[in-house]
Design a protein around this motif. Structure first.
Motif, PDB file in Angstrom:
ATOM      1  N   THR A 231       1.014  -1.308   0.084  1.00 35.17           N
ATOM      2  CA  THR A 231       0.108  -0.105  -0.024  1.00 35.17           C
ATOM      3  C   THR A 231       0.944   1.233  -0.110  1.00 35.17           C
ATOM      4  OG1 THR A 231      -0.154  -0.098   2.527  1.00 35.17           O
ATOM      5  CG2 THR A 231      -1.869  -1.183   1.125  1.00 35.17           C
ATOM      6  N   GLN A 232       2.160   1.137  -0.004  1.00 38.10           N
ATOM      7  CA  GLN A 232       2.974   2.444  -0.264  1.00 38.10           C
ATOM      8  C   GLN A 232       2.884   2.635  -1.850  1.00 38.10           C
ATOM      9  OE1 GLN A 232       6.833   2.481   1.906  1.00 38.10           O
ATOM     10  NE2 GLN A 232       6.187   0.686   2.735  1.00 38.10           N
ATOM     11  N   ALA A 233       2.694   1.605  -2.237  1.00 43.04           N
ATOM     12  CA  ALA A 233       2.970   1.938  -3.865  1.00 43.04           C
ATOM     13  C   ALA A 233       1.423   2.047  -4.620  1.00 43.04           C
ATOM     14  CB  ALA A 233       3.514   0.610  -4.576  1.00 43.04           C
ATOM     15  N   PHE A 234       0.450   1.219  -4.135  1.00 44.51           N
ATOM     16  CA  PHE A 234      -0.945   1.596  -4.749  1.00 44.51           C
ATOM     17  C   PHE A 234      -1.904   1.088  -3.848  1.00 44.51           C
ATOM     18  CE2 PHE A 234       1.224  -2.562  -6.347  1.00 44.51           C
ATOM     19  CZ  PHE A 234       0.481  -3.475  -5.665  1.00 44.51           C
ATOM     20  N   THR A 235      -2.930   1.570  -4.371  1.00 43.90           N
ATOM     21  CA  THR A 235      -4.303   1.238  -3.619  1.00 43.90           C
ATOM     22  C   THR A 235      -4.726  -0.284  -3.663  1.00 43.90           C
ATOM     23  OG1 THR A 235      -5.204   3.069  -3.675  1.00 43.90           O
ATOM     24  CG2 THR A 235      -6.902   1.532  -3.253  1.00 43.90           C
TER      25      THR A 235
END
Length: 290
Positions: A231-235
């Protein structure tokens, strides 16, 4: 609570598994969505309504239904590689400093007792027993200490792999995404019933021979660390499925390697989550253009 997707009398919907039966939620709680992703998107209200279905609600015997993949067509299927030390060692790879992720396309999703295709284009078919989990809340930038809040439940998976297609490129996606190569189920077990997801025995048998025997406590990056990282990168969204990694004992690492063949049966069982069992069948290889 155990949530299942099932087909009965030609219609597919979701239900609650209780003992040896299933409560049809389209009957017991008709206001709820009848498809798993839509149910999860409804959030805590749907979970609460399902929990409040009375114990007296009628059930359909499990022997009369076909259990399907809990999420029939996940928005995302994400899988982490090299996440048990013994599997890293048998693969001849260095211990990862960072999480190693790849996609499995949603067409690979298969029922817990459905067939696994032996591809026309390869004989290097392999198994990977894995604990899976499904996302229950739309989330981004989730801190480690809150990651448990977004997991709707856990279930059994087999990250079936076509090794020559997987290893011919640096990205493993195609070799991990053949049709039928993501059997999962038999149902979603909610966190309250699982307890600690990182203390579960996980085993795999091929034709009755024990091949993998481990425990989820040996995950290098546990489920909560996986959520925090992704979730640091995408939802992540309700209905997204995560494969959390496999232990040592895969067929490719045997000496000599032993790959699955037509007629083989692969059973994966995880403590508290049940088991899936799939037979390998030859792919028909028919041209399909619709």
């Amino acid at each position: 609570m155990k949530l299942a997707t099932f087909t009965y009398q030609g219609r597919t919907r979701i239900g609650l598994v209780r003992d040896r039966g299933i409560v049809d939620l389209s009957v017991a709680a008709p206001s709820l969505p009848q498809e798993m992703t839509a149910f999860l998107e409804t959030g805590d209200a749907a979970m609460k309504a399902a929990r409040e279905v009375p114990a007296s609600a009628p059930t359909i015997p499990l022997t009369e239904v076909v259990l399907r993949a809990p999420v029939l067509k996940p928005g995302k299927i994400l899988a982490i590689g090299l996440n048990y030390r013994d599997h890293v060692e048998e693969s001849g790879m260095p211990l990862p400093e960072n999480q190693v992720w790849f996609n499995k396309q949603h067409n690979c999703a298969q029922d817990p007792y459905g067939a696994i295709d032996l591809p026309v284009v390869s004989t290097m078919l392999d198994y990977e027993a894995e604990m899976c989990f499904v996302i229950g809340k739309r989330c981004r930038h989730v801190p480690l200490e809150r990651a448990h809040e977004v997991i709707a439940g856990y279930f059994v998976g087999n990250d079936v792999s076509v090794r020559d297609w997987q290893l011919r490129t640096n990205t493993w996606q195609i070799g991990k995404s053949f049709d039928t190569h993501g059997p999962m189920g038999p149902y979603i077990v909610t966190p309250d019933e699982v307890g600690d997801p990182h203390a579960l025995d996980i085993k795999c048998w091929v034709n009755g021979e024990l091949r993998q025997n481990s425990n989820t406590k040996y995950l290098i990056f546990n489920c909560f660390a996986q959520v925090a990282h992704l979730t640091q990168a995408f939802t992540l969204e309700p209905g997204d499925v995560i494969f959390s990694g496999t232990s040592g004992g895969v067929g490719m690492a045997m000496k000599p390697p032993v790959f699955l063949k037509a007629g083989d049966s692969v059973k994966v069982e995880i403590e508290k989550l049940g088991y899936i069992e799939n037979r390998v069948v030859p792919e028909k290889g028919e041209t399909v253009i619709v």
